[in-house]
Scaffold this motif. Structure first.
Motif, PDB file in Angstrom:
ATOM      1  N   UNK A  28      37.010  35.583  25.401  1.00  0.00           N
ATOM      2  CA  UNK A  28      37.230  37.026  25.523  1.00  0.00           C
ATOM      3  C   UNK A  28      37.030  37.478  26.961  1.00  0.00           C
ATOM      4  N   UNK A  29      38.038  38.159  27.491  1.00  0.00           N
ATOM      5  CA  UNK A  29      37.891  38.890  28.745  1.00  0.00           C
ATOM      6  C   UNK A  29      37.739  40.355  28.362  1.00  0.00           C
ATOM      7  N   UNK A  30      36.577  40.923  28.684  1.00  0.00           N
ATOM      8  CA  UNK A  30      36.304  42.311  28.321  1.00  0.00           C
ATOM      9  C   UNK A  30      36.471  43.232  29.509  1.00  0.00           C
ATOM     10  N   UNK A  31      37.150  44.342  29.279  1.00  0.00           N
ATOM     11  CA  UNK A  31      37.352  45.351  30.328  1.00  0.00           C
ATOM     12  C   UNK A  31      36.710  46.653  29.879  1.00  0.00           C
ATOM     13  N   UNK A  32      36.019  47.337  30.785  1.00  0.00           N
ATOM     14  CA  UNK A  32      35.448  48.647  30.463  1.00  0.00           C
ATOM     15  C   UNK A  32      35.083  49.348  31.764  1.00  0.00           C
ATOM     16  N   UNK A  33      35.191  50.672  31.782  1.00  0.00           N
ATOM     17  CA  UNK A  33      34.763  51.437  32.959  1.00  0.00           C
ATOM     18  C   UNK A  33      33.290  51.806  32.871  1.00  0.00           C
ATOM     19  N   UNK A  34      32.691  51.642  31.687  1.00  0.00           N
ATOM     20  CA  UNK A  34      31.292  52.001  31.431  1.00  0.00           C
ATOM     21  C   UNK A  34      31.022  53.430  31.929  1.00  0.00           C
TER      22      UNK A  34
END
Length: 336
Positions: A28-34
């Motif tokens: 899994x490559x996870x993307x988020x701006x948080x």
């Protein structure tokens, strides 16, 4: 080993989906701006759990940053993309409209472009039950027309479905939109009713109960949601051979495009929902009864026949089981 891109990986559904995928042996490559729409600490704590897994990698980026999303697709090869990142919340859209166009429209365009140029085999993305808007025919079916949204959030999700169809038609990109119905459970969002009610009751504060508690929601437990998302992502969207422009079916197309509801198929009145919380907490709620809020709908109820036919799955977790699991997590996480 398959590789999934999960956008919104620090979010409620993205975190739980990433955990499920990792357990299944998927990278899994996870993307988020948080971002700080709600507790950054909660998002960081979710990410800390994911980062312990050797097959999880995290990229902090904003969907609206075109260069960052282009780099993401240039640097990685994805077998599946599950796009869950979005600015959520019906009520927040009444006061912060521009946030929704930046994240949910521009951001979604960047994901579509990335998938198109990288020739991603299947894009699964989050829509919402809010697209049903002014519809009153129950249960809500993917075969119903949904042209009367009641909030900008709902309109942005309907726009996503239209944009996805365009890319499926023009470029042959298989896309499946999932209309989620009131997701709840451990690690849930602090702006959602279950979290707000639990916190207020434990702190001895009154809870705001809109429409005098007469609203109905098709509350859907998080484990059911992510199992459904995984099955749909693995089931690549195809064209409907029976689709015709003279009687167009909104839930499918002549292009590789599908829409599914994911709901519990059992609407629950808000007043009963609160009773179950009170029972689980062993405390009564002080209720501040209020009229319906702008942008809200009186009821949601999902027809999930299309989902079951496509992937052989129906959510089944009862509201009593789900709420008790949430409260157990809440007490442990907050030492409450």
């Amino acid at each position: 080993m398959k590789t999934y891109l999960v956008t919104g990986a620090a979010g409620f559904i993205g975190f739980n989906l990433s955990q499920l995928l990792l357990k299944k042996g998927i990278r899994v490559v996870g993307l988020d701006s948080v971002n700080d729409y709600y507790s950054v600490q909660l998002k960081e704590d979710r990410l800390a759990i994911l980062k312990k897994h050797p097959e999880f990698s995290f990229i902090k980026a904003d969907l609206a940053d075109r260069a960052a999303i282009e780099k993401l697709f240039a640097d990685h090869s994805f077998d599946r993309v599950v796009h869950l990142a979005a600015q959520a919340g019906v009520r927040y859209s009444l006061t912060h409209p521009h946030t929704y166009t930046e994240s949910n429209i521009t951001g979604f365009l960047h994901i579509l472009e990335g998938c198109r140029h990288a020739k991603v085999p299947h894009l699964t993305y989050a829509s919402s039950s809010s697209v049903y808007g002014a519809n009153t025919e129950m249960p809500f079916s993917v075969h119903h027309n949904v042209d009367h949204p009641l909030s900008l959030y709902a309109a942005s999700k309907k726009a996503n479905e239209l944009m996805a169809h365009t890319y499926s038609h023009l470029y042959g990109l298989p896309t499946t939109g999932l209309r989620f119905f009131t997701v709840y459970g451990p690690w849930g969002r602090p702006d959602m009713a279950l979290f707000l009610f639990t916190k207020a009751i434990l702190e001895g504060r009154p809870i705001d109960v809109f429409n005098h508690g007469k609203m109905q929601r098709d509350f859907t437990y998080i484990d059911d949601i992510v199992e459904g998302v995984y099955r749909v992502a693995e089931h690549t969207a195809t064209a409907n051979p029976d689709w015709t422009g003279s009687k167009p079916d909104p839930g499918s197309s002549m292009a590789p495009y599908r829409i599914h509801n994911i709901g519990n198929n059992q609407p629950v009145e808000l007043n009963y929902f609160i009773e179950v919380i009170e029972e689980a907490l062993g405390q009564k709620a002080e209720k501040n009864l209020l009229p319906m809020q702008a942008g809200d709908v009186p009821a949601t109820y999902a027809d999930i026949d299309a989902l079951e036919e496509a992937v052989g799955f129906r959510p089944a977790t009862s509201i009593e089981t789900g709420i008790n699991r949430f409260i157990k997590w809440y007490r442990e996480y907050y030492n409450a």
